[in-house]
Every structure is written in structure tokens, then in C-alpha cells.
Design an enzyme around this catalytic site. Structure first.
Site, mmCIF file in Angstrom:
data_model
loop_
_atom_site.group_PDB
_atom_site.id
_atom_site.type_symbol
_atom_site.label_atom_id
_atom_site.label_comp_id
_atom_site.label_asym_id
_atom_site.label_seq_id
_atom_site.Cartn_x
_atom_site.Cartn_y
_atom_site.Cartn_z
ATOM 1 N N ASN A 39 2.416 -27.991 -12.273
ATOM 2 C CA ASN A 39 2.771 -26.878 -11.395
ATOM 3 C C ASN A 39 3.656 -25.875 -12.135
ATOM 4 O OD1 ASN A 39 4.465 -29.393 -10.463
ATOM 5 N ND2 ASN A 39 5.719 -27.685 -9.745
ATOM 6 N N ASP A 40 4.823 -25.555 -11.651
ATOM 7 C CA ASP A 40 5.585 -24.381 -12.086
ATOM 8 C C ASP A 40 5.743 -24.261 -13.605
ATOM 9 O OD1 ASP A 40 5.982 -24.869 -9.418
ATOM 10 O OD2 ASP A 40 8.140 -24.581 -9.447
ATOM 11 N N PRO A 41 5.545 -23.045 -14.139
ATOM 12 C CA PRO A 41 5.993 -22.774 -15.503
ATOM 13 C C PRO A 41 7.514 -22.717 -15.515
ATOM 14 C CG PRO A 41 5.238 -20.749 -14.483
ATOM 15 C CD PRO A 41 4.965 -21.846 -13.497
#
Length: 575
Positions: free
Chosen positions: A57-59
Site C-alpha cells: 500500500n502507501d508509498p
């Protein structure tokens, strides 16, 4: 060892689930340690960043250091659903070819034993990188802010990170919701010599960007007031605060202040799963950010992307003087599909960020490096399309392609009236009502991407022009409604849309679409409006996919110029 850690983290996730976790991700403890033994290539992208398997998921904390771009990202090393999250780490010298390294940060200490969540990287004076991240400390989802530093600054790959013993750096006080206190930003240095960061949160449905200050980056003090807060917006996540130049397209370091500089505050809204931003002024004396007059500072506001794009993180690239943003696109199929295919989530093509010359919005555009993957160009010029006509674009691999097209029209007279009862802020609802098959006046016209031969499946990306009392309104849509004959429960096939703030004096509209098997990233009018769709065709797969340009309006349109390229795979993708 790995199995015991996985089981421990899964039990931790189950405890968090029972206590209620206010976050984006649904928790499936039964799948968190279900290893991907057979990764299915179907729907995997050809030129987008994604791990070889499992959940992403999130960078987190992208940065440039000693000739290498670093991308950290939230990753489950043990399964294809959210859980067991570590900070995975990959490096690149060109933002195209990536080398996988060992995880930089993983749960190991009391201050992050229940999770290592999102954060940012800051490069301190003297070229010293430091990571700030959110740690989960207990079964009640208490969130604190920690830091990590490289073990060896002479290593350009930064392969090893240390969590000093003086963690956590910041803990929530009694006025802060400790279960919604996360995602510290990249720090900026003020004229007074103090570093500043914001941390997102919520109090009684008021979204907040908490402000903290430090002289030494170790001892942080909460400011008397937040950098910014908006009532009724709910929990904020993944905030970003950075300057943009009013005088050109070059990016600015996060600490730049001065004349002809505006600031951007971007937040991810937990309630809507979309990101929003405003442009305004940062008043350094009072440490307050005030959006410009006319900015909509709520869920009707401007977005980086009006589709599947979340938890983005930007950084300043000093080697090219660009601000570059990474955004995550989750899957739109079902959880069972993700488990069966052995992977979930992609990072979208990095985009440059600059201020539109009109000063009222940002422009986002794919990094130039992606053009090195282009091959086998085809071109179409001066092609007229009357009502109901379409033309197929052949000669390239359209399931893995880059398409740029400029449409023109002789007159605006046939633009449909914009009904005053329609919501000027709900483009998605209007797109669903006025889809590509609904005949209009000026539009719909655009591209039918990932289409089957007989159009049982397709994902149209198109424009439609309306006439309001005071101006023309341009609607841009990326409609996944007919993207697949698969109708499995849990699949999500929305009609994403946004309005395009464009001057139609020249009677032209341009469109670029990056197509990559299960994702279509589209950029209207040089990045004024961007929309990303995730799609999963049953028929339009690989060589069976087709691409058409179409017009379904009574006003004839012309393809002034269309260029299309097959996009090659990078030589190295996270190997």
C-alpha cells in the site's frame, strides 16, 4: 522465526480489529499469513512498480540520495492482504528500473511492536537522511512518532536502518485522539532555525494537521495551534505540506520560503478514500496556513487524481529540480481474488507536480523517464469522427501502451445545457448519468481502452462539454462500469470523473492515457485533471485487447493528432 513473527503480528491485528481500528484497511487475520505459493500473472502490470508478490500500500519517504532514488512502501511479506506491515525498500537510478533491498523498518521494539505505519523522509543539512514513521504501541491502537537513521551514511543504497533508543520522539497528549495520530510529513526548516512537521488527526470530526517544532530534530514541542484544521471533514491521513513556485514549473525544496512561492496542503480523507488539496499562503510568523480565496477546503475540493489514487507522498528531486509524487492504487477486485492471485496493489507512474499558470490548481504529469520505454509508434492525423463513429488504433500492444491525442471541434454551439439542478461538485454522479453510450451534443468523445473486439467490454476515457449560464463546463470521465464481464461479488467498477478547468477558445482538448493491463491512468489537458481506474477484463486481455477513438456527440470532432506507443517492460523491476 518468520512464521512466529507473522503469527504474532496477525494476533496483534486481531486484537486491533476487536478494539476497532480507524484506518483505511479492512483486516482479514485469516489471510494475513497465507503465503503466495503461486503468483498469477493475470492482470499484473508491465511497467508499473509492484513487488513480485503479496500486499503493498502507501508509498513512504521517497527521496534522492547519492545518485539513487529510494522508495519505501507499506508491505506485507507474508500475504496478499493488509497486515504484518513493514517498510519495504527499493532503489533506482532512473525511476524505471528498480532493485529490491531488505526491509528498512519492521516491528521490533516496544514503540512499534504492533505496527510500523506510514511516514516520511527528510534529508538534513550535510546530506543526512532521517525517517519519521508512526509506530503502534499497544492493543488499543495507540500511535506514536518514531525515527530511524542509516547505519552507514557512506552506503548510497542505505541498506541498513537503526531505531535509536530515545524513541518515541512524539507521543499524543491528552488533547489528541491517540488512535488517529499518524503519518508525519517531511520536515521543513524555518527562518528561526526550527524544524517543523505536521501529523494528521481528527477531533470530533474536525480534520487536523497538528504542528510540531524542534531545534535538533530529536526534541519536539507541539505548537499552540495546528497548521490547519477543517470541521466536518473527518479523519485526515497522509498529509503533505510543500511549496510551489509561481514563476515556473521547477519544483522547490520543502524548506523554501519567500516571494512568488505558494504552499500546498494535501490530505487523504479516511471517510471518502480520496485525496484533496488546497493552494494558499503559509504565514511563517504565526505558523498558519490559509487557503487562497475561492479554494474549496472540504471533500468537494481539488484532487491530485479523481480515481483510484490514495496515500500519496511527494519529494523534491535535487538532481532535476522537480517535485515528484508517488500514489498507490489498490485493487478493485475482491479479497478472494487477491488471495488467489497472490498479490495486491501497485504504485502508479510517478508524476511531476507544478503550479498551473492560472495559479488556481496543480498540474500533474508522468515523469519524462517513462518515455524511454516507448516503442513502435503509430500515428493518426486529421481524422474526422461524426456522430456514432469510431476508429481502431492498430499496430501497437494496446494492453500495454502510452497514448497521446488532441481533439478539436469547429463549434461549441451544440454543447448540452448544464442543468442547474446538477451538483457542480459531483462529477462522478454526472458521469454515471451521462456515460459514453448516452448521445450528447459536444461529446462524449475520447478513447475506448482495454476493449474486447465486439465491445462486450471496454473502459472509456472521454470528454463531454456542457454550457452553463456563465461558461462552458468540461466533464472528463474514466468509466469502469463496462470494463469486465466478471461480476464477482466484491468487485468495484465505478464511473470516476472530474471537471476540467480549461479555456476552450482554441476549441481543443488533449488526453493522455497510460494503459497497463489492469490500470488506466489518464491525464486531461496536460495534467489539469487526472483519473486512474483499475479494471479486470475477462475478454480484453493481452493481444485480445483493442483500442478505439470514438465520438458519440452530434457535433463532429477531429483527431488533430494521435500518437501511440507500445510500452516495453523495464529491464529490472524490483528484482
Amino acid at each position: 522465526m518468520k512464521l512466529s513473527l507473522c503469527l504474532y503480528l496477525s494476533l496483534s491485528a486481531l486484537i486491533l480489529l476487536n478494539h476497532g481500528v480507524d484506518s483505511l484497511h479492512k483486516i482479514y487475520p485469516e489471510f494475513q499469513c497465507l503465503a503466495a505459493t503461486d503468483v498469477q500473472p493475470l492482470y499484473r502490470t508491465g511497467y508499473h512498480f509492484q513487488p513480485a508478490k503479496n500486499w503493498m500500500n502507501d508509498p513512504n519517504g521517497p527521496m534522492y540520495y547519492k545518485g539513487y532514488y529510494h522508495l519505501f512502501y507499506q508491505y506485507n511479506p507474508n500475504g496478499s492482504v493488509w497486515g504484518n506491515i513493514v517498510w519495504a525498500h527499493s532503489v533506482s537510478q532512473d525511476l524505471i528500473n528498480w532493485k529490491k533491498l531488505d526491509a528498512a523498518i519492521y516491528p521490533s521494539r516496544p514503540f512499534d511492536k504492533f505496527g510500523c505505519w506510514s511516514g516520511s523522509a527528510t534529508v538534513l543539512p550535510g546530506g543526512k537522511p532521517i525517517i519519521l514513521y508512526t509506530g503502534i504501541t499497544d492493543e488499543h491502537n495507540t500511535q506514536v512518532q518514531n525515527y530511524a537513521i542509516p547505519a552507514n551514511l557512506s552506503d548510497p543504497l542505505l541498506t541498513e536502518w537503526i531505531k535509536p533508543n530515545n524513541n518515541p520522539l512524539i507521543v499524543p497528549d491528552r488533547w489528541i485522539n491517540k488512535t488517529a495520530f499518524r503519518d508525519p510529513t517531511t520536515a521543513w526548516l524555518g527562518r528561526d532555525g526550527l524544524w517543523r512537521i505536521t501529523i494528521s488527526g481528527v477531533v470530533r470530526q474536525m480534520g487536523i494537521a497538528h504542528l510540531y517544532k524542534s531545534r535538533d530534530f530529536t526534541h519536539w514541542i507541539k505548537a499552540k495551534h495546528p497548521l490547519h484544521a477543517v470541521a466536518g471533514t473527518g479523519n485526515w491521513e497522509c498529509p503533505e505540506f510543500f511549496p510551489v513556485s509561481e514563476t515556473g514549473s521547477n519544483g522547490l525544496d520543502t524548506s523554501v520560503l519567500g516571494p512568488r512561492v505558494k504552499h500546498v496542503l494535501k490530505i487523504s480523507l479516511d471517510d471518502t478514500r480520496y485525496e484533496y488539496y488546497t493552494i494558499g499562503t503559509y504565514y511563517t510568523i504565526t505558523d498558519r496556513y490559509i487557503p487562497d480565496e475561492g479554494m474549496i477546503d472540504n471533500r468537494n475540493g481539488l484532487r491530485y487524481d479523481y480515481g483510484n489514487f490514495y496515500a500519496s507522498k511527494s519529494f523534491f528531486d535535487p538532481s532535476t529540480n522537480r517535485r515528484i509524487v508517488w500514489g498507490w492504487a489498490n485493487e478493485s477486485d475482491s479479497v478472494n481474488d487477491d488471495v488467489n492471485k497472490g498479490w495486491s496493489g501497485i504504485q502508479l507512474i510517478p508524476r511531476t507536480i507544478s503550479l498551473d499558470p492560472n495559479g488556481k490548481q496543480l498540474l500533474l504529469w508522468p515523469i519524462k523517464e517513462i518515455e524511454t520505454l516507448r516503442a513502435n509508434m503509430v500515428e493518426l492525423n486529421n481524422k474526422k469522427l461524426v456522430k456514432g463513429e469510431m476508429v481502431e488504433i492498430k499496430g501497437i500492444t494496446v494492453a500495454q501502451a502510452d497514448i497521446e491525442v488532441t481533439f478539436s471541434f469547429d463549434s461549441l454551439d451544440k454543447a448540452e445545457p448544464f442543468d442547474p439542478s446538477w451538483d457542480r461538485y459531483d462529477a462522478q454522479k454526472l458521469c454515471k448519468q451521462k456515460g459514453s453510450t448516452v448521445q450528447g451534443g459536444l461529446g462524449p468523445f475520447g478513447l475506448l481502452t482495454l476493449a474486447s473486439k465486439n465491445l462486450e467490454e471496454y473502459t472509456p476515457v472521454f470528454f463531454r462539454v456542457f454550457k452553463a449560464l456563465d461558461k462552458h463546463i468540461v466533464l472528463m470521465c474514466s468509466d469502469a462500469t463496462r470494463s469486465s464481464l466478471n461480476n464477482e461479488e466484491g468487485a468495484y467498477k465505478p464511473s470516476f470523473a472530474g471537471f476540467v478547468n480549461v479555456d476552450l477558445t482554441q476549441k481543443k482538448l488533449s488526453l493522455r492515457s497510460l494503459i497497463d493491463h489492469s490500470v488506466v491512468e489518464s491525464f486531461g489537458v496536460q495534467g489539469k485533471t487526472c483519473i486512474t481506474s483499475r479494471v479486470y477484463p475477462a475478454l480484453a486481455l493481452g493481444d485480445e485487447a483493442h483500442l478505439f477513438a470514438f465520438n458519440n456527440g452530434t457535433q463532429s470532432i477531429k483527431i488533430d493528432n494521435l500518437k501511440g506507443w507500445t510500452m516495453n517492460k523495464p529491464e529490472h523491476m524490483n528484482q
